[in-house]
Write a protein that holds these residues in place. Structure first.
Motif, mmCIF file in Angstrom:
data_model
loop_
_atom_site.group_PDB
_atom_site.id
_atom_site.type_symbol
_atom_site.label_atom_id
_atom_site.label_comp_id
_atom_site.label_asym_id
_atom_site.label_seq_id
_atom_site.Cartn_x
_atom_site.Cartn_y
_atom_site.Cartn_z
ATOM 1 N N HIS A 71 72.108 51.216 45.748
ATOM 2 C CA HIS A 71 70.631 51.436 45.431
ATOM 3 C C HIS A 71 70.512 51.276 43.965
ATOM 4 C CE1 HIS A 71 66.563 53.062 46.455
ATOM 5 N NE2 HIS A 71 66.958 53.791 45.362
ATOM 6 N N ARG A 72 71.386 52.004 42.996
ATOM 7 C CA ARG A 72 71.302 52.021 41.542
ATOM 8 C C ARG A 72 71.371 50.821 41.021
ATOM 9 N NH1 ARG A 72 69.867 54.884 36.838
ATOM 10 N NH2 ARG A 72 70.687 53.610 35.127
ATOM 11 N N GLU A 73 72.168 49.778 41.514
ATOM 12 C CA GLU A 73 72.553 48.629 40.858
ATOM 13 C C GLU A 73 71.321 47.638 41.538
ATOM 14 O OE1 GLU A 73 76.296 46.502 42.239
ATOM 15 O OE2 GLU A 73 77.384 47.901 41.175
ATOM 16 N N ARG A 74 70.659 47.817 42.417
ATOM 17 C CA ARG A 74 69.591 47.031 42.766
ATOM 18 C C ARG A 74 68.424 47.222 41.965
ATOM 19 N NH1 ARG A 74 69.713 42.485 44.325
ATOM 20 N NH2 ARG A 74 67.530 42.559 45.297
ATOM 21 N N ARG A 75 68.219 48.434 41.525
ATOM 22 C CA ARG A 75 67.137 48.863 40.678
ATOM 23 C C ARG A 75 67.457 48.193 39.272
ATOM 24 N NH1 ARG A 75 63.767 53.626 42.357
ATOM 25 N NH2 ARG A 75 63.895 54.540 40.154
ATOM 26 N N GLU A 76 68.571 48.464 39.136
ATOM 27 C CA GLU A 76 69.012 48.178 37.422
ATOM 28 C C GLU A 76 68.812 46.376 37.554
ATOM 29 O OE1 GLU A 76 73.053 49.166 36.300
ATOM 30 O OE2 GLU A 76 72.330 51.148 36.067
ATOM 31 N N THR A 77 69.234 45.553 38.522
ATOM 32 C CA THR A 77 68.835 44.334 38.795
ATOM 33 C C THR A 77 67.437 43.849 38.360
ATOM 34 O OG1 THR A 77 70.856 44.007 39.980
ATOM 35 C CG2 THR A 77 69.363 42.042 40.065
ATOM 36 N N ILE A 78 66.628 44.880 39.309
ATOM 37 C CA ILE A 78 65.027 44.440 38.965
ATOM 38 C C ILE A 78 64.534 44.707 37.809
ATOM 39 C CG2 ILE A 78 62.980 45.142 40.008
ATOM 40 C CD1 ILE A 78 64.418 45.360 42.788
ATOM 41 N N ALA A 79 65.247 45.968 37.233
ATOM 42 C CA ALA A 79 64.753 46.315 36.018
ATOM 43 C C ALA A 79 65.051 45.085 34.872
ATOM 44 C CB ALA A 79 65.206 47.713 35.445
ATOM 45 N N ARG A 80 66.080 44.602 34.870
ATOM 46 C CA ARG A 80 66.438 43.536 33.973
ATOM 47 C C ARG A 80 65.854 42.348 34.163
ATOM 48 N NH1 ARG A 80 71.365 44.257 31.144
ATOM 49 N NH2 ARG A 80 72.515 45.638 32.080
ATOM 50 N N ALA A 81 64.981 42.089 35.572
ATOM 51 C CA ALA A 81 64.173 41.163 35.606
ATOM 52 C C ALA A 81 62.909 41.340 35.103
ATOM 53 C CB ALA A 81 64.296 40.861 37.247
ATOM 54 N N LEU A 82 62.403 42.574 35.120
ATOM 55 C CA LEU A 82 61.146 42.846 34.568
ATOM 56 C C LEU A 82 61.467 42.939 32.789
ATOM 57 C CD1 LEU A 82 58.735 44.698 34.275
ATOM 58 C CD2 LEU A 82 60.012 46.936 34.422
ATOM 59 N N TRP A 83 62.717 43.418 32.227
ATOM 60 C CA TRP A 83 62.583 42.878 30.937
ATOM 61 C C TRP A 83 62.568 41.495 30.618
ATOM 62 C CZ3 TRP A 83 68.231 45.299 29.322
ATOM 63 C CH2 TRP A 83 68.178 46.606 29.489
ATOM 64 N N ARG A 84 63.127 40.507 31.304
ATOM 65 C CA ARG A 84 63.100 39.237 31.009
ATOM 66 C C ARG A 84 61.735 38.761 31.162
ATOM 67 N NH1 ARG A 84 67.772 39.080 34.085
ATOM 68 N NH2 ARG A 84 66.775 38.100 35.894
ATOM 69 N N MET A 143 62.112 51.264 31.432
ATOM 70 C CA MET A 143 62.065 51.909 30.050
ATOM 71 C C MET A 143 63.514 52.962 29.964
ATOM 72 S SD MET A 143 61.021 51.787 27.233
ATOM 73 C CE MET A 143 61.729 52.679 25.938
ATOM 74 N N GLU A 144 63.657 53.801 30.971
ATOM 75 C CA GLU A 144 64.799 54.827 30.870
ATOM 76 C C GLU A 144 66.109 54.040 30.733
ATOM 77 O OE1 GLU A 144 62.804 58.548 33.393
ATOM 78 O OE2 GLU A 144 64.415 56.916 34.355
ATOM 79 N N PHE A 145 66.168 52.830 31.645
ATOM 80 C CA PHE A 145 67.322 52.139 31.446
ATOM 81 C C PHE A 145 67.696 51.243 30.251
ATOM 82 C CE2 PHE A 145 69.170 47.916 33.403
ATOM 83 C CZ PHE A 145 70.620 48.471 33.213
ATOM 84 N N ALA A 146 66.380 51.227 29.649
ATOM 85 C CA ALA A 146 66.439 50.232 28.373
ATOM 86 C C ALA A 146 67.190 51.368 27.159
ATOM 87 C CB ALA A 146 65.062 49.579 27.738
ATOM 88 N N SER A 147 66.632 52.667 27.503
ATOM 89 C CA SER A 147 66.964 53.520 26.626
ATOM 90 C C SER A 147 68.518 53.710 26.576
ATOM 91 C CB SER A 147 66.265 54.809 26.562
ATOM 92 O OG SER A 147 64.898 54.663 26.336
ATOM 93 N N GLU A 148 68.860 53.765 27.802
ATOM 94 C CA GLU A 148 70.394 54.120 28.126
ATOM 95 C C GLU A 148 71.249 52.993 27.642
ATOM 96 O OE1 GLU A 148 69.742 55.858 32.457
ATOM 97 O OE2 GLU A 148 71.371 54.341 32.437
ATOM 98 N N GLN A 149 70.660 51.705 27.733
ATOM 99 C CA GLN A 149 71.581 50.529 27.189
ATOM 100 C C GLN A 149 71.391 50.553 25.645
ATOM 101 O OE1 GLN A 149 72.875 47.959 29.191
ATOM 102 N NE2 GLN A 149 72.625 49.572 30.672
ATOM 103 N N THR A 150 70.311 50.775 24.999
ATOM 104 C CA THR A 150 70.293 50.982 23.675
ATOM 105 C C THR A 150 71.343 52.071 23.042
ATOM 106 O OG1 THR A 150 67.991 50.183 23.806
ATOM 107 C CG2 THR A 150 68.710 51.164 21.706
ATOM 108 N N SER A 151 71.249 53.182 23.697
ATOM 109 C CA SER A 151 72.151 54.345 23.359
ATOM 110 C C SER A 151 73.777 53.762 23.455
ATOM 111 C CB SER A 151 72.201 55.443 24.190
ATOM 112 O OG SER A 151 70.796 55.945 24.100
ATOM 113 N N GLN A 152 73.929 53.100 24.615
ATOM 114 C CA GLN A 152 75.245 52.620 24.969
ATOM 115 C C GLN A 152 75.593 51.546 23.760
ATOM 116 O OE1 GLN A 152 75.881 51.249 28.913
ATOM 117 N NE2 GLN A 152 75.321 53.416 29.544
#
Lengths: 205, 205
Positions: free
Chosen positions: A7-20, A61-70
């Motif tokens: 579930h989390r992975e699917r949401r991240e895939t969609i979030a990355r599509a949104l970023w693009r 946005m939360e996912f983007a912040s996490e990725q930036t911190s990482q």
């Protein structure tokens, strides 16, 4: 694979599509349908994971912040531990500015989110808290660097914090190629050299 | 009233309505219909003056830039002539940041325009040129201030220009009340004091 991870992975895939979509076409054109197309999913599948465009923006946005911190953590790990406060500030600023593709994607995401949050009561408090916490973290780091003798003791921590955060204002200059990444980095290093203008501490006797 | 003046005035009235909608609701919600409502006009009247939402955004942005320049000029006139370069930079930065209602309206307008211009080929070059010209003007002013002995001769004009322009990054901190206008002004004055850190020139003999 456990269902929750999937579930989390699917949401991240969609979030990355949104970023693009946001990076290439802008938030105005980021409809649920367009994001589904970019994620190679059906509209129904996207709606299964996110109840609304706003819910998707919040997660992205939360996912983007996490990725930036990482990215910040990975870059600091490479420099050896414990990191020098100058490096922490330099790496953090670098990852917040559109200086390379990953940082550009999260920077555009963040700009779209900020503008949307100004007028959306649901997002407003989350955006304010994010900025507030980032500012508090930076001020703590600067106070510690003054205590530890890395920054001259006559510097005013609150003012130095505000000026450092304001340097994210390089973003539009970089986005429109008015200055190039090297010019931004040169300016950041020049600025940090003046801030960390302490002579090395003599060894303790 | 001559017809051409009237035409210009009507366009300015509609542009101001667009500013208000953008400031209060955001560009995403600034439909032609909503702008017409805010301008107390019919949709047909608005369409008579602007062929598209983009055409209206372009005009509203040019008008916002003009209004910002006029506010800068008025504030400098009050300080007596010729203005000191420190005052020119201070007043310009102040009018670019959301520190009072008029500046907030033009700042929001400019943020919406910039984000839209990233992905709209029609607007992209205009936005890039606007940023480029503003940067060139600032660098000329700084070079002159170095020549005239207001800024120390060892400062690098291109770097100082980039850092000054980056200070527009106070915008999100102000928009979300993470810092208040006084804190932004204090930081700007502190920054400018360090930049203009020359002892007064001795009188010529």
């Amino acid at each position: 694979m456990p269902k929750q991870v999937d579930h989390r992975e699917r949401r991240e895939t969609i979030a990355r599509a949104l970023w693009r979509v946001v990076e290439q076409q802008g938030w105005t054109r980021a409809t649920m349908r367009e994001i589904a197309r970019e994620a190679d999913a059906s509209l129904g599948q996207v709606q299964h994971y996110f109840s609304s465009r706003t819910a998707m923006l919040v997660f992205a946005m939360e996912f983007a912040s996490e990725q930036t911190s990482q990215r910040v953590t990975r870059n600091l790990d490479r420099l050896g531990s414990p990191p020098h406060p100058r490096d922490v500030l330099r790496v953090t600023l670098m990852e917040m500015l559109p200086l390379h593709p990953d940082a550009r994607a999260t920077s555009r995401m963040s700009a779209a989110y900020t503008l949307e949050a100004l007028h959306d009561p649901q997002l407003h408090e989350q955006a304010r808290l994010g900025l507030h916490d980032g500012r508090a973290l930076t001020e703590r780091l600067i106070r510690q660097a003054i205590t530890d003798g890395h920054i001259p003791a006559d510097r005013e921590p609150a003012i130095e914090t505000n000026l450092l955060l304001a340097l994210t204002g390089f973003t539009p200059l970089l986005d429109f190629d008015v200055i190039d990444p090297d010019a931004a980095l040169t300016a950041i290093d020049y600025y940090l050299d003046k801030l960390f203008a302490c002579t090395p501490q003599p060894p303790e006797r």
